[in-house]
Design a protein around this motif. Sequence first.
Motif, PDB file in Angstrom:
ATOM      1  N   GLU A 141       9.425  42.943  19.363  1.00 28.90           N
ATOM      2  CA  GLU A 141       8.467  42.016  18.777  1.00 28.90           C
ATOM      3  C   GLU A 141       8.246  42.336  17.301  1.00 28.90           C
ATOM      4  OE1 GLU A 141       7.255  42.432  23.146  1.00 28.90           O
ATOM      5  OE2 GLU A 141       7.981  43.729  21.537  1.00 28.90           O
ATOM      6  N   ARG A 145       5.585  46.355  13.978  1.00 31.73           N
ATOM      7  CA  ARG A 145       6.730  47.073  14.528  1.00 31.73           C
ATOM      8  C   ARG A 145       7.134  48.305  13.723  1.00 31.73           C
ATOM      9  NH1 ARG A 145      12.198  43.708  13.043  1.00 31.73           N
ATOM     10  NH2 ARG A 145      11.890  43.561  10.788  1.00 31.73           N
ATOM     11  N   PRO A 164       1.963  44.152  19.314  1.00 28.19           N
ATOM     12  CA  PRO A 164       2.298  42.873  18.669  1.00 28.19           C
ATOM     13  C   PRO A 164       1.195  41.839  18.880  1.00 28.19           C
ATOM     14  CG  PRO A 164       3.456  43.040  20.741  1.00 28.19           C
ATOM     15  CD  PRO A 164       2.703  44.336  20.579  1.00 28.19           C
TER      16      PRO A 164
END
Length: 423
Positions: A141, A145, A164
């Motif tokens: 995602e 990240r 996320p």
Amino acid sequence: MSLVRGGVVAAGVFFLTSAVSFAAAPPACDSDNGGLKLPPGFCAQVVADGLGAARHAVVAPNGDLYVALMDGGVVGLHDGDGDGRFEVKEKFGTVSATGIALRNGYLWVAHPTVIERYKMTPGQLKPSGEAEVVVDGLPTEHEHRDKGLTFDGKGSFFINVGSPSNACQSKDRQQGIVGQDPCPILELHGGVWRFDETKLHQKQADGEKYVTGLRQEPAIAWHDGAVYITMNSRDQMDTLWPGKFDSTENAMRPAEPMYRGVKGSNFGWPYCYFDYGQQKLLLNPEYGGDGKTVGRCSAFALPVATFPAHWAPVDMIFYSSVKSAYAFPEHYREGAFIAFHGSWNRAPLPQEPANVTFQPFAHGKPAGKYEIFASGFAGKDPLMNPSDALARADGVAEAPDGTLFITESQKGKVWHVFYTGKK
């Protein structure tokens, strides 16, 4: 090689191997400190510029600097003529990177979905071989990240796996949508994972989720038997929950907390946020919070220090007890330097510009209020749009002689900060 952390020229350039030569030359600080505002007695020199989106950095024993680039790869920097500036640049790799470390002869690099290491050859700035994959298959995602990286010195390394999501709504960042309960994101995200540093080709399942209940946290550092984390807290309280929170409350309430993580710690995201003004862990509005209710939040671990809302921590190191001509005064020993990227989510109020903050420690604990160590990155005041900032701090790295490097991600500038005692 022991744990060190916290234009391109042709490959194979040989560099100096003595750390003494790095520390011997007196600083040639810029008359304006490269635009930075520093405490009395400190000065700074711009030693590199135009690198790209510079993130974390690490200094080799001889003074060479390796900088992770968010827009792809790593750049190795070397001062070949002794003027203090890095005129030799060697770039390698292509994938976005944030975390970086030198450990036992390897340069470790943390990418969004892969952790790699390069075998380093003494006398050579750029690795000659391909990267070895230590961990791959991490969540893909896009949001939150970026990975930080730290070692415990006992055979394990730690990375963050960000969430996320803003607050685990079923439809992220949508007005009035309640949070999922329990939050399924926490299974593979929202914490710090521990891995074996001696094994290659590990998967996330081979690691251990060491702490949980975090939103996004690339600012991680192992210190004094624990993993310390300074977390990016939630956004958009006013636009997602109008009627409960106004724009001023959104700009001021959700602190950026520093946590001390031991195995099993749970810090409460997404159910709770730490309120900077009240200095309490309170329920998030996605879980019924009204800016006053503690509820289930009494069960979670509290921060050891807090910083103002939306400052956006990106990197953190603990300063060592090194002694040298340009090492920082005793006040800074064992304290934490944190690179704050600066806010985007304070409108209509001005944005908080980037800074490097120092959090004093004494006897293994935070001692007193934080101090802004370096400011002036934005180049303007007030700053209404974060993209108008001249620079945004993204990395801090201690050199073997106790001096400090600061990186930024707008243009890729690097400052070298010295203590001279001159005021």
